[in-house]
Design an enzyme around this catalytic site. Structure first.
Site, PDB file in Angstrom:
ATOM      1  N   PRO A   1      20.102   7.420  17.153  1.00  0.00           N
ATOM      2  CA  PRO A   1      18.344   8.186  17.504  1.00  0.00           C
ATOM      3  C   PRO A   1      17.498   7.457  16.196  1.00  0.00           C
ATOM      4  O   PRO A   1      17.994   7.978  14.937  1.00  0.00           O
ATOM      5  CB  PRO A   1      18.117   8.968  18.614  1.00  0.00           C
ATOM      6  CG  PRO A   1      19.626   9.957  17.462  1.00  0.00           C
ATOM      7  CD  PRO A   1      20.962   8.901  17.280  1.00  0.00           C
TER       8      PRO A   1
ATOM      9  N   ASN B   1      24.036   9.356   2.317  1.00  0.00           N
ATOM     10  CA  ASN B   1      22.660   8.675   1.487  1.00  0.00           C
ATOM     11  C   ASN B   1      22.603   9.380   0.307  1.00  0.00           C
ATOM     12  O   ASN B   1      22.469  10.297   0.137  1.00  0.00           O
ATOM     13  CB  ASN B   1      21.968   8.432   2.306  1.00  0.00           C
ATOM     14  CG  ASN B   1      20.314   8.886   2.911  1.00  0.00           C
ATOM     15  OD1 ASN B   1      19.983   9.511   2.022  1.00  0.00           O
ATOM     16  ND2 ASN B   1      21.266   8.814   4.213  1.00  0.00           N
TER      17      ASN B   1
ATOM     18  N   LYS C   1       6.137  -0.996  10.056  1.00  0.00           N
ATOM     19  CA  LYS C   1       6.772  -0.247  10.052  1.00  0.00           C
ATOM     20  C   LYS C   1       5.510   0.434  10.729  1.00  0.00           C
ATOM     21  O   LYS C   1       6.242   1.421  11.665  1.00  0.00           O
ATOM     22  CB  LYS C   1       7.009   0.273   9.230  1.00  0.00           C
ATOM     23  CG  LYS C   1       7.866   1.762   9.073  1.00  0.00           C
ATOM     24  CD  LYS C   1       9.552   2.342   7.990  1.00  0.00           C
ATOM     25  CE  LYS C   1      10.354   0.822   7.918  1.00  0.00           C
ATOM     26  NZ  LYS C   1      11.418   2.066   6.617  1.00  0.00           N
TER      27      LYS C   1
ATOM     28  N   ASP D   1      21.089   5.107  10.026  1.00  0.00           N
ATOM     29  CA  ASP D   1      20.577   4.138  10.891  1.00  0.00           C
ATOM     30  C   ASP D   1      21.873   4.029  11.707  1.00  0.00           C
ATOM     31  O   ASP D   1      21.691   4.037  12.769  1.00  0.00           O
ATOM     32  CB  ASP D   1      20.136   2.704  10.387  1.00  0.00           C
ATOM     33  CG  ASP D   1      18.930   2.890   9.056  1.00  0.00           C
ATOM     34  OD1 ASP D   1      17.934   3.727   9.992  1.00  0.00           O
ATOM     35  OD2 ASP D   1      19.053   2.835   8.503  1.00  0.00           O
TER      36      ASP D   1
HETATM   37  O1  C5P Z   1      13.808   3.109  10.345  1.00  0.00           O
HETATM   38  P1  C5P Z   1      13.408   3.792   8.978  1.00  0.00           P
HETATM   39  O2  C5P Z   1      14.288   4.251   8.122  1.00  0.00           O
HETATM   40  O3  C5P Z   1      13.145   2.426   7.496  1.00  0.00           O
HETATM   41  O4  C5P Z   1      11.751   4.456   8.748  1.00  0.00           O
HETATM   42  C1  C5P Z   1      11.899   6.064   8.595  1.00  0.00           C
HETATM   43  C2  C5P Z   1      11.124   6.427   8.959  1.00  0.00           C
HETATM   44  O5  C5P Z   1      11.857   6.538  10.609  1.00  0.00           O
HETATM   45  C3  C5P Z   1      11.645   7.885   8.204  1.00  0.00           C
HETATM   46  O6  C5P Z   1      10.420   8.957   8.647  1.00  0.00           O
HETATM   47  C4  C5P Z   1      12.523   8.650   8.761  1.00  0.00           C
HETATM   48  O7  C5P Z   1      12.673   9.730   8.212  1.00  0.00           O
HETATM   49  C5  C5P Z   1      12.550   7.875  10.300  1.00  0.00           C
HETATM   50  N1  C5P Z   1      13.739   8.055  10.814  1.00  0.00           N
HETATM   51  C6  C5P Z   1      13.849   8.119  12.000  1.00  0.00           C
HETATM   52  N2  C5P Z   1      15.577   8.484  12.480  1.00  0.00           N
HETATM   53  C7  C5P Z   1      16.134   6.990  12.177  1.00  0.00           C
HETATM   54  C8  C5P Z   1      15.749   6.472  11.537  1.00  0.00           C
HETATM   55  C9  C5P Z   1      14.409   6.168  10.025  1.00  0.00           C
HETATM   56  O8  C5P Z   1      13.089   9.871  11.947  1.00  0.00           O
HETATM   57  N3  C5P Z   1      17.334   6.801  12.294  1.00  0.00           N
END
Ligand code: C5P
Length: 399
Positions: free
Chosen positions: A303, A208, A337, A276
């Site tokens: 994870p 990304n 979130k 993800d």
């Molecule tokens: O779930 P999402 O990506 O929207 O959430 C973002 C937050 O979750 C960020 O702080 C990111 O570092 C963390 N994150 C994580 N592990 C993942 C996905 C996101 O620690 N697999």
């Protein structure tokens, strides 16, 4: 406070020498005694009389003055201080330090000293970026020399970029952190940063656009306040900050393992843009192009490091901070979130392409906590890092 601390201030020959005069005042305001040393070139920019008047002490200039019996020898002068500050740290002084040259009083003191050294570099952008200066920087860091700045900005020479000397108060803060320990001294913090790369096969990967800039600034700011920082970084575009323990990873699974290995910590900041999904099956040889047949990629969920650490029943950090990169309804999504993940704060930002935040130097942040949403003005990623680190320090001090 720097009460009863003595600082040997080496003023190099650059236009930023005028800021060294203000630095003398700021250091003395905090109770430090300042012994100024000026190079011959520095005396072309500011007068020894100004430095002496502000310091309330004689200014040392030439090596041979000090060999007179009535005066302090250079070895002694280099050792009576608690800290040696070099400001402005010119390219020339850095080169001399890296080489161990001792052909004037300033360089001789720097070679003879056994006290910690803090350098505030100041030079033209090209000089700072030159391979020779960067090489000297690496050498000096390896020698244990600490740096504050340089900052990005307009330069006296008309160019723009890194090379501006740190402001006097930033130099004072760095000196204080080195001498008395900042508000986070004794605290351990883990910071994740950058993207992750999830291999498709040995040559291709899913990635990304995260540059790692914001996570790097947060880690730098936490370290500047005295924290012991474990910086777990994916393949970022910006170099890691100094004075942190760097753990380089590629995939989300490696990042998770590195974070868990860094525990226990007082606070965890998850600024990484973690993928993800990863490939369900690791492909060990390069996928071949086949006529008329498109590959089908099977994904598996990665994870969620933030959720896992937030929900630890034992050894949960006292403060867990997540990030939310959203493109719409930033506050509502980020608030949801925070609850879903179980973290304490969410640093939310709008990364829709029009904002230029992803990969840019600025950020517009809303801090979501149990107390609600706090909208921060748009500011540089460095300033966001400083402000967040300050808030973390206040919160850890209170609980
Ligand atoms: O779930 P999402 O990506 O929207 O959430 C973002 C937050 O979750 C960020 O702080 C990111 O570092 C963390 N994150 C994580 N592990 C993942 C996905 C996101 O620690 N697999």
């Amino acid at each position: 406070m720097l009460k009863a601390r003595r600082i040997l201030l080496i003023i190099g020959g650059g236009i930023a020498a005028y800021k060294a005069l203000d630095l003398i005042r700021r250091l003395r305001e905090r109770g430090a005694a300042v012994t100024p040393v000026m190079t011959t070139a520095a005396a072309e920019f500011v007068t020894p009389l100004s430095a002496a008047a502000l310091a309330g002490e004689a200014v040392h200039g030439a090596l041979f003055d000090l060999t007179r019996e009535a005066e302090m020898g250079h070895i002694q002068l280099s050792r009576v201080a608690d800290l040696v500050v070099v400001a402005p740290g010119t390219a020339d002084l850095m080169a001399k330090m890296a080489q161990g040259l001792a052909n004037d009083l300033a360089s001789t003191l720097l070679l003879a000293t056994d006290t910690p050294v803090l350098v505030a570099p100041a030079m033209n952008v090209r000089m700072w970026q030159h391979a020779a200066t960067q090489r000297n920087l690496t050498t000096l860091r390896g020698d244990g020399v600490r740096f504050v700045g340089p900052n990005d900005g307009d330069m006296a020479c008309g160019e723009y970029g890194p090379g501006r000397m740190a402001e006097p108060l930033e130099i004072v803060a760095a000196a204080e952190a080195m001498l008395v320990g900042g508000p986070l001294s004794g605290r351990r913090v883990v910071v994740t940063s950058g993207p992750t790369h999830e291999p498709i096969d040995p040559v291709r990967y899913i990635a990304n656009r995260s540059s790692g800039a914001q996570g790097t600034e947060i880690a730098r700011a936490l370290a500047a306040l005295g924290a012991e920082v474990v910086f777990v970084t994916g393949p970022a575009q910006v170099p890691p900050p100094e004075a942190v323990e760097v753990v380089r990873v590629e995939t989300a699974q490696q990042m998770r393992d590195a974070v868990l290995a860094a525990l226990p910590v007082d606070a965890a900041v998850f600024a990484a843009a973690v993928a993800d999904w990863r490939m369900a099956e690791a492909v060990t040889s390069k996928m071949k192009k086949a006529e008329g047949r498109l590959p089908v990629l099977q994904f598996a969920e990665n994870p969620d490091i933030l959720a896992e650490v937030s929900q630890l029943s034992r050894g949960r950090p006292r403060l867990v901070v997540g990030f939310a990169a959203e493109t719409d309804n930033v506050e509502a999504h980020a608030t949801a979130k925070r609850l879903r993940k179980g973290c304490d704060w969410i640093v939310a930002n709008d990364v829709s392409p029009a904002t230029g935040i992803m990969g840019g130097s600025e950020n517009a942040v809303t801090l979501i906590s149990g107390a609600g949403a706090e909208v921060w003005p748009r500011m540089g990623k460095r300033a966001v890092g400083d402000r967040l680190a300050q808030r973390i320090a206040e919160t850890l001090a209170a609980v």
